[in-house]
Design a protein around this motif. Structure first.
Motif, PDB file in Angstrom:
ATOM      1  N   UNK A  32      36.958  43.318  28.503  1.00  0.00           N
ATOM      2  CA  UNK A  32      38.400  43.110  28.424  1.00  0.00           C
ATOM      3  C   UNK A  32      39.007  44.416  27.919  1.00  0.00           C
ATOM      4  N   UNK A  33      39.919  44.989  28.704  1.00  0.00           N
ATOM      5  CA  UNK A  33      40.513  46.281  28.380  1.00  0.00           C
ATOM      6  C   UNK A  33      42.017  46.142  28.197  1.00  0.00           C
ATOM      7  N   UNK A  34      42.574  46.979  27.328  1.00  0.00           N
ATOM      8  CA  UNK A  34      44.027  47.086  27.260  1.00  0.00           C
ATOM      9  C   UNK A  34      44.496  47.895  28.473  1.00  0.00           C
ATOM     10  N   UNK A  35      45.795  47.863  28.818  1.00  0.00           N
ATOM     11  CA  UNK A  35      46.270  48.636  29.973  1.00  0.00           C
ATOM     12  C   UNK A  35      45.950  50.127  29.900  1.00  0.00           C
ATOM     13  N   UNK A  36      45.775  50.673  28.690  1.00  0.00           N
ATOM     14  CA  UNK A  36      45.430  52.099  28.595  1.00  0.00           C
ATOM     15  C   UNK A  36      43.918  52.340  28.582  1.00  0.00           C
ATOM     16  N   UNK A  37      43.129  51.286  28.800  1.00  0.00           N
ATOM     17  CA  UNK A  37      41.689  51.442  28.944  1.00  0.00           C
ATOM     18  C   UNK A  37      40.874  51.215  27.699  1.00  0.00           C
ATOM     19  N   UNK A  38      41.486  50.837  26.571  1.00  0.00           N
ATOM     20  CA  UNK A  38      40.728  50.583  25.342  1.00  0.00           C
ATOM     21  C   UNK A  38      40.001  49.247  25.444  1.00  0.00           C
ATOM     22  N   UNK A  49      43.441  39.367  20.485  1.00  0.00           N
ATOM     23  CA  UNK A  49      44.791  38.901  20.189  1.00  0.00           C
ATOM     24  C   UNK A  49      45.541  38.602  21.479  1.00  0.00           C
ATOM     25  N   UNK A  50      46.558  37.752  21.434  1.00  0.00           N
ATOM     26  CA  UNK A  50      47.353  37.482  22.637  1.00  0.00           C
ATOM     27  C   UNK A  50      47.951  38.770  23.190  1.00  0.00           C
ATOM     28  N   UNK A  51      48.035  38.850  24.515  1.00  0.00           N
ATOM     29  CA  UNK A  51      48.597  40.047  25.145  1.00  0.00           C
ATOM     30  C   UNK A  51      48.204  40.140  26.606  1.00  0.00           C
ATOM     31  N   UNK A  52      48.560  41.277  27.210  1.00  0.00           N
ATOM     32  CA  UNK A  52      48.244  41.548  28.609  1.00  0.00           C
ATOM     33  C   UNK A  52      47.046  42.484  28.673  1.00  0.00           C
ATOM     34  N   UNK A  53      46.061  42.126  29.489  1.00  0.00           N
ATOM     35  CA  UNK A  53      44.808  42.866  29.523  1.00  0.00           C
ATOM     36  C   UNK A  53      44.320  43.056  30.959  1.00  0.00           C
ATOM     37  N   UNK A  54      43.243  43.812  31.079  1.00  0.00           N
ATOM     38  CA  UNK A  54      42.525  43.985  32.343  1.00  0.00           C
ATOM     39  C   UNK A  54      41.107  43.458  32.156  1.00  0.00           C
ATOM     40  N   UNK A  55      40.707  42.544  33.016  1.00  0.00           N
ATOM     41  CA  UNK A  55      39.332  42.054  33.043  1.00  0.00           C
ATOM     42  C   UNK A  55      38.549  42.934  34.016  1.00  0.00           C
ATOM     43  N   UNK A  56      37.460  43.518  33.541  1.00  0.00           N
ATOM     44  CA  UNK A  56      36.658  44.414  34.374  1.00  0.00           C
ATOM     45  C   UNK A  56      35.209  43.946  34.406  1.00  0.00           C
ATOM     46  N   UNK A  57      34.656  43.876  35.609  1.00  0.00           N
ATOM     47  CA  UNK A  57      33.250  43.518  35.810  1.00  0.00           C
ATOM     48  C   UNK A  57      32.587  44.660  36.571  1.00  0.00           C
ATOM     49  N   UNK A  58      31.479  45.186  36.048  1.00  0.00           N
ATOM     50  CA  UNK A  58      30.778  46.307  36.691  1.00  0.00           C
ATOM     51  C   UNK A  58      29.335  45.891  36.949  1.00  0.00           C
ATOM     52  N   UNK A  59      28.928  45.948  38.201  1.00  0.00           N
ATOM     53  CA  UNK A  59      27.554  45.621  38.594  1.00  0.00           C
ATOM     54  C   UNK A  59      26.697  46.881  38.527  1.00  0.00           C
ATOM     55  N   UNK A  79      47.840  49.220  36.799  1.00  0.00           N
ATOM     56  CA  UNK A  79      47.617  49.588  35.400  1.00  0.00           C
ATOM     57  C   UNK A  79      48.895  49.512  34.569  1.00  0.00           C
ATOM     58  N   UNK A  80      50.056  49.566  35.228  1.00  0.00           N
ATOM     59  CA  UNK A  80      51.322  49.441  34.502  1.00  0.00           C
ATOM     60  C   UNK A  80      51.800  47.996  34.448  1.00  0.00           C
ATOM     61  N   UNK A  81      50.904  47.063  34.737  1.00  0.00           N
ATOM     62  CA  UNK A  81      51.238  45.639  34.787  1.00  0.00           C
ATOM     63  C   UNK A  81      51.986  45.207  33.532  1.00  0.00           C
TER      64      UNK A  81
END
Length: 753
Positions: free
Chosen positions: A621-627, A685-695, A742-744
């Protein structure tokens, strides 16, 4: 100079005809080749375009009429018989669907069935001579081993229409021969004929001719030359002209397709008033030789490309994908030909097309198929400028994805590296050449941190396809008399043209483990797997579960929970888990197998299964800036074929300690309700995130393409519920679409639009 692969026949009649009754058998020195009674009266030849001398469409002459063979029920065994009829020792492959172009005339054989041991094709079963329900779009071809049967002589060759052919083309610099940097972009045009290299008379030479020559040599375009300089130089040199009257339209993929004339042996006056033809080519961005050119090119504004190649082992080859409405998709192979393929190659900075491939020969894509029936003249600047038809739902499948192999400039990188000690030329300890003129020497590479990405570069540099393994220990391969380690700290991205372009320690060699047994090695392969995650299924199956701690002991043992779980009040309390299913497809050209064999799999008592790969998938789970704010991982406790495409059979099953893997055309499903198929989001914490899956995140197993191993989704978490949407493969969007992703800004409600 680079020997350019040339097809020695064409649809205009440059065909190699072999009299089968003269080329079979192993005769004694005192007699000619034994005639095969079954094949008397038949002649065989290879035809079509483009091809090499030992491959092509099979044509048979019977009763004075040439015809073809239908590909229905055609097998490698039939190809063996036909290759022997053609004077070769055996077949290495065969082709269907008129790969070398449709023939003309009769279709002599259909449903041909051979065991491979027959001495003549007449001994094979078929529907009978001339009895066929096929069209010439189903003409069969063969690829023979480039090795003649004993007793094969030139007298067995029947020359048809032309006894001269352009075999290879090169540019010879007028000055500084042998000292010019590679690739050579300007010089005198020379063609290789049966009696050696010859020059081309420049009378009537045009820019169209130069365009074709540059394309053959791997360059996208040509430029004007200083004709006065070369004319002056020509007056002081001796010349050997073999070709004149060349007239190309500029769309040909090869010089042999142009109108041209050969000088006869008794021509005493050649090229009167003329001079050798000279060509100057413009290299593509990947092959700009000098730093000055590179700097100048970087100053030009570069927009995003609208076409790309995926899944190829080398630069300039791969599945063709085009950008439409911000999304990448494939091209259907209907009516796909060399003209369309050449437009793609030149658009990407390579030469003309060497092959236009159909039938997903570079692996299948996933997602949209954007266009079909592309019809190019060969002069278009972009594939999108060619007439084409938009795809409809039932038009095409990914088994029909089009691909290309482009002509590339010769840069000589294969001479600076070699493999030694292996069982075949595709494997061995890596040796590199270092030093300057007069002090060149061969040495070894330190095995520290050597892996798949570095092996990919080595295999590409040697022209050996994909990397199968990058080895850090090579004690089982004899190093011969080469013992010095001359390179260390090698780190590649996997896209480099040669190992020299990878980061390394330079002349300061630092190696943790010394000795030749800890030097780098590779195993290369002609094919590779390609894993992709079914992104839509992740979006459809994502949900939150609060799971009691007393049910998570096994998961904690396998480190599937966040670090804060260690300080939890076990067995009381719970962890909040984001669950989803993962469906992983193998769309490559080789089965995906675990790096380690069964003998080294690790048994996990708690879950009661073996792990064939400790880390098979990363979940983040990443923040929009990649953290990164939460993470998970999945070990491959069971890689198997859950389901397959209609025409593919399952090969791998985990039951009873069976072999693990994913067959080409199959997929492995990790359901949302199994342990560790989650991300622990208890501390998020509640917020907007990016779910990333890497094989295959650590590149432990070689693949043809690692850029499509990541999947991303937008997600909004309000502390109680989660919305997952816009899931896509990491390289499926355009650069602008990715920036928007990424600017979602998040959702103001639970309505996803």
């Amino acid at each position: 100079m680079q020997p350019v692969s040339v097809w020695q026949c064409s649809r205009w009649g440059l065909q190699l005809c072999l009299l089968c009754s003269l080329c079979l058998g192993s005769p004694s020195p005192s007699t000619g080749p034994e005639k095969r009674a079954g094949s008397q009266g038949l002649r065989f030849r290879l035809a079509g375009f483009p091809r090499k001398p030992y491959e092509g469409r099979v044509e048979i002459q019977r009763a004075g009429e040439w015809g073809t063979i239908c590909d229905d029920d055609f097998t490698l065994q039939a190809a063996h018989v036909l290759c022997r009829e053609l004077g070769f020792t055996e077949a290495t492959g065969w082709t269907h669907s008129a790969k070398y172009g449709p023939g003309t005339g009769r279709i002599w054989l259909d449903n041909l069935s051979c065991t491979g041991a027959e001495k003549s094709v007449t001994e094979c079963a078929s529907r009978g001579w001339g009895n066929s329900d096929c069209t010439h779009d189903e003409d069969a071809g063969v690829i023979c081993k480039d090795q003649r049967l004993p007793g094969f002589t030139d007298s067995n060759v029947i020359e048809v229409e032309h006894n001269l052919q352009v075999e290879e083309v090169r540019l010879r610099p007028a000055v500084g021969w042998g000292r010019r940097p590679l690739p050579v972009t300007e010089g005198l045009v020379e063609v290789r004929l049966p009696d050696g290299w010859s020059q081309v008379c420049d009378k009537g030479w045009s820019a169209h001719n130069s365009h074709v020559v540059c394309g053959m040599l791997g360059f996208p375009s040509e430029k004007r030359v200083n004709a006065a300089f070369y004319r002056l130089l020509a007056q002081r040199q001796q010349h050997s002209f073999g070709l004149h009257g060349v007239a190309c339209m500029g769309t040909e993929a090869h010089l042999s397709l142009c109108s041209l004339e050969f000088y006869r042996a008794n021509d005493t006056t050649r090229c009167p008033g003329g001079a050798p033809a000279v060509v100057s080519c413009v290299p593509g961005p990947l092959y700009v030789a000098s730093s000055g050119q590179k700097k100048q090119q970087q100053l030009k504004p570069q927009g995003e490309a609208h076409v790309r190649l995926k899944g190829g082992a080398h630069h300039g080859e791969g599945r063709v994908e085009v950008l439409k409405a911000g999304t990448w998709g494939t091209v259907c192979d209907r009516k796909w030909d060399l003209q369309a393929a050449s437009v793609v190659c030149r658009e990407l900075g390579f030469g003309s097309a060497r092959e236009a491939l159909s039938g997903a020969r570079m692996g299948q894509g996933m997602g949209a198929i954007h266009v079909s029936e592309v019809r190019c003249s060969g002069q278009e600047p972009s594939l999108w400028k060619c007439p084409h038809r938009n795809i409809t739902a039932d038009d095409c499948s990914h088994s029909q994805d089009a691909a290309v192999r482009c002509n590339l400039p010769y840069i000589g990188v294969e001479a600076k590296i070699r493999l030694s000690g292996g069982r075949s030329r595709h494997e061995g300890r890596v040796e590199v050449q270092v030093g300057g003129p007069g002090s060149l020497r061969w040495g070894l590479i330190c095995g520290d941190d050597w892996g798949t990405l570095e092996a990919m570069v080595v295999c590409r540099q040697l022209g050996l396809g994909y990397a199968n393994h990058g080895l850090q220990e090579t004690w089982y391969w004899d190093s011969g008399n080469i013992t010095e380690v001359v390179m260390s700290g090698v780190h590649c991205t996997g896209n480099e043209l040669s190992l020299d372009q990878c980061a390394h320690h330079g002349t300061h060699i630092t190696c943790k483990r010394t000795g030749t047994r800890f030097t780098a090695g590779v195993i290369c392969s002609e094919t590779a797997s390609d894993l992709l995650l079914h992104s839509a299924l992740v979006q459809e199956t994502a949900y939150i579960e609060d799971r009691p701690l007393h049910m998570l002991y096994c998961a904690a043992e396998e480190n599937c929970l966040a670090s804060s779980a260690r300080s939890a009040n076990w067995p009381y309390g719970h962890r909040r888990l984001l669950r989803f299913s993962s469906q992983i497809h193998n769309l490559g050209r080789a089965d995906f197998r675990p790096k380690a064999g069964r003998h080294s799999w690790v048994w996990h008592e708690c879950h009661g299964h073996y792990h064939s790969m400790d880390i098979f998938t990363h979940y983040d789970i990443l923040t929009p800036n990649g953290t990164k704010v939460a993470e998970g991982h999945k070990a491959s406790f069971c890689l198997e074929d859950t389901e397959c495409q209609e025409d593919v059979s399952k090969r791998y099953e985990c039951a009873n300690f069976g072999e693990q893997g994913i067959t080409v055309g199959c997929w492995d499903l990790y359901r949302h309700d199994i342990d560790c198929q989650w991300i622990d989001i208890t501390d998020v914490k509640p917020g907007n995130y990016i779910l990333q899956v890497v094989i295959n995140p650590n590149f432990e197993v070689a693949e043809s393409d690692f850029t499509n191993n990541a999947m991303k989704c937008n997600c909004k978490y309000d502390g109680h519920r989660i919305w997952v949407h816009n899931c896509h493969i990491g390289d499926a969007f355009s650069e602008e679409a990715n920036r928007r992703f990424e600017r979602y800004p998040g959702q103001t409600s639970n309505q996803i639009v």
